[in-house]
Design a protein around this motif. Structure first.
Motif, short mmCIF file in Angstrom:
data_model
loop_
_atom_site.label_atom_id
_atom_site.label_comp_id
_atom_site.label_asym_id
_atom_site.label_seq_id
_atom_site.Cartn_x
_atom_site.Cartn_y
_atom_site.Cartn_z
N GLN A 113 0.90 -1.25 0.04
CA GLN A 113 0.07 -0.06 0.13
C GLN A 113 0.80 1.26 0.12
O GLN A 113 2.24 1.07 0.16
CB GLN A 113 -1.03 0.14 1.12
CG GLN A 113 -0.34 0.24 2.57
CD GLN A 113 0.24 -1.16 2.91
OE1 GLN A 113 1.46 -1.18 3.15
NE2 GLN A 113 -0.60 -2.41 3.00
N SER A 114 0.20 2.42 -0.16
CA SER A 114 0.99 3.60 -0.14
C SER A 114 0.65 4.18 1.39
O SER A 114 -0.40 4.29 1.69
CB SER A 114 0.40 4.85 -1.13
OG SER A 114 0.20 4.26 -2.58
N THR A 115 1.95 4.61 1.85
CA THR A 115 1.57 4.89 3.40
C THR A 115 2.28 6.41 3.63
O THR A 115 3.24 6.70 2.70
CB THR A 115 2.43 3.96 4.23
OG1 THR A 115 2.00 2.82 3.96
CG2 THR A 115 2.31 4.26 5.61
N PHE A 116 1.40 7.00 4.36
CA PHE A 116 1.97 8.53 4.56
C PHE A 116 2.74 8.58 6.04
O PHE A 116 2.13 8.24 6.89
CB PHE A 116 0.80 9.50 4.64
CG PHE A 116 0.02 9.53 3.23
CD1 PHE A 116 0.01 10.67 2.61
CD2 PHE A 116 -0.73 8.50 2.82
CE1 PHE A 116 -0.49 10.59 1.22
CE2 PHE A 116 -1.28 8.47 1.67
CZ PHE A 116 -1.31 9.81 0.80
N TYR A 117 3.89 8.96 5.95
CA TYR A 117 4.89 9.05 7.11
C TYR A 117 5.06 10.49 7.66
O TYR A 117 5.10 11.52 6.87
CB TYR A 117 6.08 8.29 6.87
CG TYR A 117 6.07 6.86 6.77
CD1 TYR A 117 5.97 6.08 7.72
CD2 TYR A 117 5.78 6.28 5.39
CE1 TYR A 117 5.82 4.63 7.67
CE2 TYR A 117 5.70 4.77 5.23
CZ TYR A 117 5.76 4.00 6.39
OH TYR A 117 5.57 2.69 6.40
N VAL A 118 5.21 10.62 9.02
CA VAL A 118 5.73 11.95 9.72
C VAL A 118 6.96 11.19 10.59
O VAL A 118 6.98 10.27 10.74
CB VAL A 118 4.58 12.36 10.57
CG1 VAL A 118 3.50 12.83 9.61
CG2 VAL A 118 4.16 11.41 11.55
N LEU A 119 7.56 12.36 11.02
CA LEU A 119 8.74 12.02 11.91
C LEU A 119 8.00 11.53 13.27
O LEU A 119 7.09 11.95 13.75
CB LEU A 119 9.76 13.27 12.26
CG LEU A 119 10.40 13.57 10.82
CD1 LEU A 119 11.16 14.96 11.27
CD2 LEU A 119 11.20 12.68 10.47
#
Length: 327
Positions: A113-119
C-alpha cells in the motif's frame, strides 16, 4: 485534443479471438519509460523470457517522473506503453486521449500500500491533522494526489486542504528528515524507498491508501486504442505475459527481488533497495475487476469532471478474451 464523449462509449473490450498466445503475427517493438526504484510487470516478464519468440521486444527509452508524464509520452507517440494511477488515466481520457487499460500495474492491499509518514515527534496523529500541512508526493494529478483528496473528503475537509509538493522518490526520506515537509507519501510502487527509510528509524505512519480506498488496483499500464486494434495479437500476448509475471512475483518473491536488484544495477540505480520490494499487490491472475476503475469514475462524477453515465469501466478495460470484466 478535443474531448468527444461519443468516442468514450465505444467499447474498449477488443475481441481478439485467438486460440494461442505463442507468437504475434508481426514483430512489434514496445517502448516505455521506466520508474526509478521499480520494475513494471512487463519488464519482469521480459527478464523472465516470457516474450521470447513472440515477436514482441521492449525498449526502455528513459525515466518518467510520474504517471502523467508517462501518459503524455504515450499520447504523443514517443512510447507504446504508458503507466499511471487510475485517476490519472481517466483524466487523460477525459482530456481526449483514446487509451485502453491493459493490466493493473500495482494494487493496494494488506501487503502492499501507499503510506503517509511523519517524524516520530510530529504532532500529526490522524487524517484530520494533515489539513494545512505539506505533503511530499512524486507527482500531482495521480494516485497520491487523489488519495489525499479522498482522505480529506472522508473527514469532511476540503479536497485542497493540504499542500502537496512534488518530490522524486529517492528524495522522499531526505525532505522529511530535514523537515522541508511535514509528511512524506511513499507510493505503493515505492516500497523499496520506503523500506530503506524505515530501516533508518524515526518515522511513524499516519494512514495508508487502503484505509481510504480499500482493496483496489492502484494504477494501470495502458495502450493507445489504435495500437491495440492495429496489433491485436501483440496486445493479447503483452497482457497475458505481463499478468503471468505478476503471478510469478507473488509466488516467487525472493527470486523477484534478485531480478529487480540486477535490473536496478544495470540501470545505474541502487540495487540494495531491491530487498525491500513487497510485491505488486495485484490479485491472483493479474487482471482487473470493474471496481478498479469504476470507483474513480464515481469520484470524478462527484467532482463534476464527468457526467453521470458518460463513462464506464467496460469502455476502458482491454480484455484478452472478449469477456467483460466483472466484480
Amino acid at each position: 485534443m478535443t474531448f468527444h464523449p461519443r468516442h468514450l462509449l465505444l467499447p474498449a473490450v477488443i475481441a481478439l479471438g485467438l486460440t494461442s498466445p505463442a507468437a504475434a503475427a508481426d514483430t512489434v517493438k514496445l517502448r516505455y519509460l521506466a520508474s526509478q526504484g521499480g520494475l513494471a510487470a512487463h519488464e519482469l516478464a521480459a527478464e523472465l523470457g516470457y516474450f521470447d519468440g513472440t515477436g514482441i521486444t521492449l525498449e526502455n527509452v528513459g525515466y518518467a517522473q510520474g504517471g502523467p508524464a508517462s501518459l503524455i509520452a504515450l499520447a504523443s507517440g514517443d512510447v507504446e506503453i504508458g503507466s499511471a494511477a487510475t485517476s490519472a488515466v481517466l483524466n487523460s481520457i477525459i482530456g481526449g486521449n483514446d487509451f485502453v487499460a491493459a493490466y493493473p500495474s500495482n494494487g493496494i492491499n494488506n501487503e502492499v500500500q501507499s503510506t503517509f509518514y511523519v517524524l516520530e515527534d510530529s504532532p500529526i496523529k490522524s487524517i484530520k491533522d494533515i489539513a494545512g500541512k505539506s505533503i511530499a508526493v512524486n507527482t500531482l494529478g495521480a494516485h497520491l494526489d487523489y488519495t489525499i483528496r479522498e482522505a480529506l473528503h472522508s473527514v469532511g475537509l476540503p479536497a485542497d486542504a493540504a499542500n502537496q509538493l512534488v518530490v522524486p522518490g529517492p528524495q522522499l526520506e531526505q525532505v522529511l528528515r530535514s523537515k522541508q515537509v511535514d509528511i512524506a507519501a511513499f507510493g505503493y510502487w515505492q516500497t523499496t524507498f520506503e523500506g530503506a527509510a524505515l530501516k533508518n528509524g524515526g518515522l511513524r505512519p499516519i494512514f495508508d491508501d487502503t484505509d481510504v480506498l480499500g482493496d483496489i488496483a492502484g494504477g494501470f499500464v495502458v495502450l493507445r486504442r489504435d495500437f491495440a486494434r492495429e496489433h491485436p495479437e501483440a496486445a493479447k500476448i503483452f497482457v497475458e505475459q505481463s499478468a503471468r509475471a505478476l503471478d510469478y512475483a507473488r509466488e516467487h518473491p525472493e527470486e523477484t527481488k534478485k531480478i529487480l536488484a540486477k535490473a536496478l544495477s544495470e540501470r545505474g540505480e541502487n540495487a540494495d533497495i531491491a530487498q525491500y520490494f513487497r510485491g505488486y499487490g495485484v490479485r491472483a491472475g493479474g487482471l482487473p475487476v470493474e471496481r478498479d476503475i469504476q470507483f474513480w469514475i464515481d469520484v470524478l462524477v462527484r467532482e463534476g469532471k464527468l457526467k453521470q453515465g458518460q463513462l464506464a469501466a467496460k469502455d476502458i478495460l482491454l480484455t484478452v478474451d472478449a469477456k467483460p470484466a466483472s466484480n
